[in-house]
Scaffold this motif. Sequence first.
Motif, PDB file in Angstrom:
ATOM      1  N   GLY A  52       0.769  -1.207   0.104  1.00 33.46           N
ATOM      2  CA  GLY A  52       0.005   0.005   0.104  1.00 33.46           C
ATOM      3  C   GLY A  52       0.944   1.234   0.007  1.00 33.46           C
ATOM      4  N   PRO A  53       0.333   2.390   0.332  1.00 31.11           N
ATOM      5  CA  PRO A  53       0.955   3.780   0.378  1.00 31.11           C
ATOM      6  C   PRO A  53       2.220   3.677   1.440  1.00 31.11           C
ATOM      7  N   LEU A  54       2.298   2.994   2.576  1.00 27.24           N
ATOM      8  CA  LEU A  54       3.338   2.952   3.308  1.00 27.24           C
ATOM      9  C   LEU A  54       3.904   1.654   3.476  1.00 27.24           C
ATOM     10  N   VAL A  55       5.165   1.781   3.487  1.00 25.44           N
ATOM     11  CA  VAL A  55       6.039   0.404   3.628  1.00 25.44           C
ATOM     12  C   VAL A  55       6.900   0.358   4.705  1.00 25.44           C
ATOM     13  N   PRO A  56       6.831  -0.311   5.842  1.00 28.38           N
ATOM     14  CA  PRO A  56       7.841  -0.532   6.896  1.00 28.38           C
ATOM     15  C   PRO A  56       9.059  -1.219   6.391  1.00 28.38           C
ATOM     16  N   VAL A  57      10.074  -0.871   6.540  1.00 30.10           N
ATOM     17  CA  VAL A  57      11.551  -1.356   6.320  1.00 30.10           C
ATOM     18  C   VAL A  57      12.461  -1.058   7.391  1.00 30.10           C
ATOM     19  N   THR A  58      13.387  -1.796   7.209  1.00 29.57           N
ATOM     20  CA  THR A  58      14.694  -1.726   7.999  1.00 29.57           C
ATOM     21  C   THR A  58      15.751  -1.552   7.161  1.00 29.57           C
ATOM     22  N   TRP A  62      12.263   2.372   9.644  1.00 28.98           N
ATOM     23  CA  TRP A  62      11.696   3.265   8.667  1.00 28.98           C
ATOM     24  C   TRP A  62      10.311   3.027   8.265  1.00 28.98           C
ATOM     25  N   VAL A  63       9.500   4.041   7.810  1.00 32.72           N
ATOM     26  CA  VAL A  63       8.358   3.733   6.918  1.00 32.72           C
ATOM     27  C   VAL A  63       8.555   4.597   5.949  1.00 32.72           C
ATOM     28  N   ILE A  64       8.626   3.812   4.691  1.00 30.66           N
ATOM     29  CA  ILE A  64       8.440   4.486   3.560  1.00 30.66           C
ATOM     30  C   ILE A  64       7.138   4.997   2.936  1.00 30.66           C
ATOM     31  N   VAL A  65       7.052   6.555   2.691  1.00 28.75           N
ATOM     32  CA  VAL A  65       5.735   6.950   2.235  1.00 28.75           C
ATOM     33  C   VAL A  65       5.952   6.910   0.513  1.00 28.75           C
ATOM     34  N   VAL A  66       5.560   6.094   0.054  1.00 27.00           N
ATOM     35  CA  VAL A  66       5.584   5.716  -1.313  1.00 27.00           C
ATOM     36  C   VAL A  66       5.213   6.808  -2.302  1.00 27.00           C
ATOM     37  N   GLU A  67       4.273   7.574  -2.017  1.00 27.68           N
ATOM     38  CA  GLU A  67       3.832   8.727  -2.846  1.00 27.68           C
ATOM     39  C   GLU A  67       4.835   9.855  -3.010  1.00 27.68           C
ATOM     40  N   HIS A  68       5.654   9.848  -1.884  1.00 25.87           N
ATOM     41  CA  HIS A  68       6.581  10.930  -1.644  1.00 25.87           C
ATOM     42  C   HIS A  68       7.893  10.529  -1.819  1.00 25.87           C
ATOM     43  N   ALA A  69       8.446   9.388  -1.869  1.00 26.37           N
ATOM     44  CA  ALA A  69       9.383   8.749  -1.994  1.00 26.37           C
ATOM     45  C   ALA A  69      10.366   9.221  -1.015  1.00 26.37           C
ATOM     46  N   ALA A  70       9.904   9.151   0.162  1.00 24.83           N
ATOM     47  CA  ALA A  70      10.553   9.674   1.479  1.00 24.83           C
ATOM     48  C   ALA A  70      10.396   8.465   2.335  1.00 24.83           C
ATOM     49  N   ALA A 106      -1.382  12.593   4.625  1.00 28.11           N
ATOM     50  CA  ALA A 106      -2.201  13.644   4.353  1.00 28.11           C
ATOM     51  C   ALA A 106      -1.596  14.667   3.656  1.00 28.11           C
ATOM     52  N   GLY A 107      -1.933  14.704   2.340  1.00 23.74           N
ATOM     53  CA  GLY A 107      -1.166  15.905   1.808  1.00 23.74           C
ATOM     54  C   GLY A 107       0.251  15.372   1.828  1.00 23.74           C
ATOM     55  N   ARG A 108       1.310  16.354   2.036  1.00 14.73           N
ATOM     56  CA  ARG A 108       2.768  16.292   2.169  1.00 14.73           C
ATOM     57  C   ARG A 108       3.157  15.694   3.502  1.00 14.73           C
ATOM     58  N   ALA A 109       2.204  15.207   4.210  1.00 14.41           N
ATOM     59  CA  ALA A 109       2.668  14.608   5.540  1.00 14.41           C
ATOM     60  C   ALA A 109       2.318  13.265   5.701  1.00 14.41           C
ATOM     61  N   LEU A 110       2.858  12.622   6.825  1.00 14.68           N
ATOM     62  CA  LEU A 110       2.707  11.476   7.211  1.00 14.68           C
ATOM     63  C   LEU A 110       1.752  11.584   8.853  1.00 14.68           C
ATOM     64  N   LYS A 111       0.675  10.902   8.917  1.00 18.20           N
ATOM     65  CA  LYS A 111      -0.053  11.189  10.018  1.00 18.20           C
ATOM     66  C   LYS A 111      -0.023  10.250  10.928  1.00 18.20           C
ATOM     67  N   CYS A 112       0.283  10.276  12.076  1.00 20.12           N
ATOM     68  CA  CYS A 112       0.350   9.576  13.207  1.00 20.12           C
ATOM     69  C   CYS A 112      -0.856   8.977  13.515  1.00 20.12           C
ATOM     70  N   PRO A 113      -0.949   7.430  13.960  1.00 16.65           N
ATOM     71  CA  PRO A 113      -2.237   6.802  14.031  1.00 16.65           C
ATOM     72  C   PRO A 113      -2.667   7.011  15.582  1.00 16.65           C
ATOM     73  N   LEU A 114      -1.900   7.349  16.216  1.00 17.99           N
ATOM     74  CA  LEU A 114      -2.482   7.843  17.686  1.00 17.99           C
ATOM     75  C   LEU A 114      -2.868   8.879  18.098  1.00 17.99           C
ATOM     76  N   HIS A 115      -2.312  10.019  17.823  1.00 16.49           N
ATOM     77  CA  HIS A 115      -2.783  11.329  18.150  1.00 16.49           C
ATOM     78  C   HIS A 115      -3.068  12.424  16.916  1.00 16.49           C
TER      79      HIS A 115
END
Length: 106
Positions: A17-23, A29-37, A56-65
Amino acid sequence: MTEPTRTVTPIFDPVTGPLVPVTAAGRDWVIVVEHAAAVDRWCPHQDADMARGSVAGRALKCPLHGFLFDTRSGRGMNCRFSTETRPAALVDGRWHVDGVPAEIAS
């Protein structure tokens, strides 16, 4: 004749999906695929797993808060926290973080 190496950064990884957890290099890290970050996988506030967050746009949104972190700078957009970021790329089918090959994490 050998095919040249190609670098392709997709908008969506069909496996994760849009987020890829990697080491990479011993760091999560978590890769934000759309932003190549790549963004530090653990939220600096209370260690929430950012791989369970959302884009969320150019941001990664934390699932907790719901804190938003700019995927380019790592700066908090609606909080006082900041996090680490690095460039990411998909090279010959394998994710790299800042040029270092990464392993998909669970």
